[in-house]
Design a protein around this motif. Sequence first.
Motif, PDB file in Angstrom:
ATOM      1  N   ARG A 144      81.208 -47.621   1.733  1.00  0.00           N
ATOM      2  CA  ARG A 144      79.800 -47.141   2.561  1.00  0.00           C
ATOM      3  C   ARG A 144      79.439 -48.343   3.351  1.00  0.00           C
ATOM      4  NH1 ARG A 144      76.128 -42.587   0.540  1.00  0.00           N
ATOM      5  NH2 ARG A 144      77.565 -41.261  -0.533  1.00  0.00           N
ATOM      6  N   SER A 145      79.083 -47.960   4.693  1.00  0.00           N
ATOM      7  CA  SER A 145      78.480 -48.877   5.614  1.00  0.00           C
ATOM      8  C   SER A 145      77.030 -49.406   5.048  1.00  0.00           C
ATOM      9  CB  SER A 145      78.456 -48.478   6.930  1.00  0.00           C
ATOM     10  OG  SER A 145      77.547 -47.544   7.007  1.00  0.00           O
ATOM     11  N   VAL A 146      76.666 -50.719   5.385  1.00  0.00           N
ATOM     12  CA  VAL A 146      75.239 -51.055   5.371  1.00  0.00           C
ATOM     13  C   VAL A 146      74.425 -50.054   5.602  1.00  0.00           C
ATOM     14  CG1 VAL A 146      73.640 -52.720   5.733  1.00  0.00           C
ATOM     15  CG2 VAL A 146      76.077 -53.440   5.214  1.00  0.00           C
ATOM     16  N   LYS A 147      74.609 -49.417   7.038  1.00  0.00           N
ATOM     17  CA  LYS A 147      73.807 -48.511   7.555  1.00  0.00           C
ATOM     18  C   LYS A 147      73.468 -47.102   6.790  1.00  0.00           C
ATOM     19  CE  LYS A 147      72.814 -45.760  11.833  1.00  0.00           C
ATOM     20  NZ  LYS A 147      73.189 -45.709  13.034  1.00  0.00           N
ATOM     21  N   ASP A 148      74.611 -46.732   6.106  1.00  0.00           N
ATOM     22  CA  ASP A 148      74.737 -45.499   5.169  1.00  0.00           C
ATOM     23  C   ASP A 148      73.800 -45.622   4.021  1.00  0.00           C
ATOM     24  OD1 ASP A 148      76.277 -44.115   6.886  1.00  0.00           O
ATOM     25  OD2 ASP A 148      78.112 -44.387   5.922  1.00  0.00           O
ATOM     26  N   ILE A 149      73.962 -46.764   3.430  1.00  0.00           N
ATOM     27  CA  ILE A 149      73.398 -47.217   2.084  1.00  0.00           C
ATOM     28  C   ILE A 149      71.870 -47.250   2.573  1.00  0.00           C
ATOM     29  CG2 ILE A 149      73.383 -48.961   0.414  1.00  0.00           C
ATOM     30  CD1 ILE A 149      76.036 -49.504   0.864  1.00  0.00           C
ATOM     31  N   SER A 150      71.499 -47.947   3.563  1.00  0.00           N
ATOM     32  CA  SER A 150      70.138 -48.075   3.792  1.00  0.00           C
ATOM     33  C   SER A 150      69.380 -46.761   4.203  1.00  0.00           C
ATOM     34  CB  SER A 150      69.894 -49.037   5.141  1.00  0.00           C
ATOM     35  OG  SER A 150      70.389 -48.441   6.357  1.00  0.00           O
TER      36      SER A 150
ATOM     37  N   GLN B  54      70.380 -43.876   3.070  1.00  0.00           N
ATOM     38  CA  GLN B  54      70.378 -43.233   1.696  1.00  0.00           C
ATOM     39  C   GLN B  54      69.428 -43.675   0.628  1.00  0.00           C
ATOM     40  OE1 GLN B  54      74.055 -42.930  -0.823  1.00  0.00           O
ATOM     41  NE2 GLN B  54      73.270 -41.609  -2.350  1.00  0.00           N
ATOM     42  N   LEU B  55      69.051 -44.985   0.738  1.00  0.00           N
ATOM     43  CA  LEU B  55      68.152 -45.637  -0.364  1.00  0.00           C
ATOM     44  C   LEU B  55      66.603 -45.756   0.468  1.00  0.00           C
ATOM     45  CD1 LEU B  55      70.314 -48.234  -1.935  1.00  0.00           C
ATOM     46  CD2 LEU B  55      69.926 -46.011  -3.151  1.00  0.00           C
ATOM     47  N   ASN B  56      66.477 -45.389   1.422  1.00  0.00           N
ATOM     48  CA  ASN B  56      65.451 -45.525   2.242  1.00  0.00           C
ATOM     49  C   ASN B  56      64.755 -46.864   2.276  1.00  0.00           C
ATOM     50  OD1 ASN B  56      65.195 -42.932   3.070  1.00  0.00           O
ATOM     51  ND2 ASN B  56      64.370 -42.294   1.196  1.00  0.00           N
TER      52      ASN B  56
ATOM     53  N   GLU C  70      68.249 -52.059   6.437  1.00  0.00           N
ATOM     54  CA  GLU C  70      69.565 -52.745   6.429  1.00  0.00           C
ATOM     55  C   GLU C  70      69.638 -54.243   5.918  1.00  0.00           C
ATOM     56  OE1 GLU C  70      71.952 -51.964  10.124  1.00  0.00           O
ATOM     57  OE2 GLU C  70      70.898 -50.110  10.356  1.00  0.00           O
ATOM     58  N   LYS C  71      68.809 -54.999   6.484  1.00  0.00           N
ATOM     59  CA  LYS C  71      68.510 -56.272   5.781  1.00  0.00           C
ATOM     60  C   LYS C  71      68.358 -56.549   4.544  1.00  0.00           C
ATOM     61  CE  LYS C  71      68.686 -58.964   9.584  1.00  0.00           C
ATOM     62  NZ  LYS C  71      69.773 -60.109   9.699  1.00  0.00           N
ATOM     63  N   ALA C  72      67.575 -55.632   3.669  1.00  0.00           N
ATOM     64  CA  ALA C  72      67.396 -55.413   2.277  1.00  0.00           C
ATOM     65  C   ALA C  72      68.888 -55.316   1.680  1.00  0.00           C
ATOM     66  CB  ALA C  72      66.727 -54.391   1.940  1.00  0.00           C
ATOM     67  N   VAL C  73      69.581 -54.376   2.184  1.00  0.00           N
ATOM     68  CA  VAL C  73      70.680 -53.886   1.696  1.00  0.00           C
ATOM     69  C   VAL C  73      71.697 -55.353   1.718  1.00  0.00           C
ATOM     70  CG1 VAL C  73      72.977 -52.614   2.044  1.00  0.00           C
ATOM     71  CG2 VAL C  73      70.827 -51.567   2.160  1.00  0.00           C
TER      72      VAL C  73
END
Length: 52
Positions: free
Chosen positions: A7-13, A15-17, A20-23
Amino acid sequence: MSRIEHRSVKDISEQLNISEKAVEYHITQSLKSIRFYLKEYLFLLVTFIIFL
């Protein structure tokens, strides 16, 4: 998620709300930890092989 599910960083961010920087931060910290422990394991493995 990034490595196993590809998954991309954007997708993960999304999904987890979280941002992107945190991911990115958590991925970086996780990879550093993995590298550190694998270095220790590699050292022990090489040492064990040498003394066989």
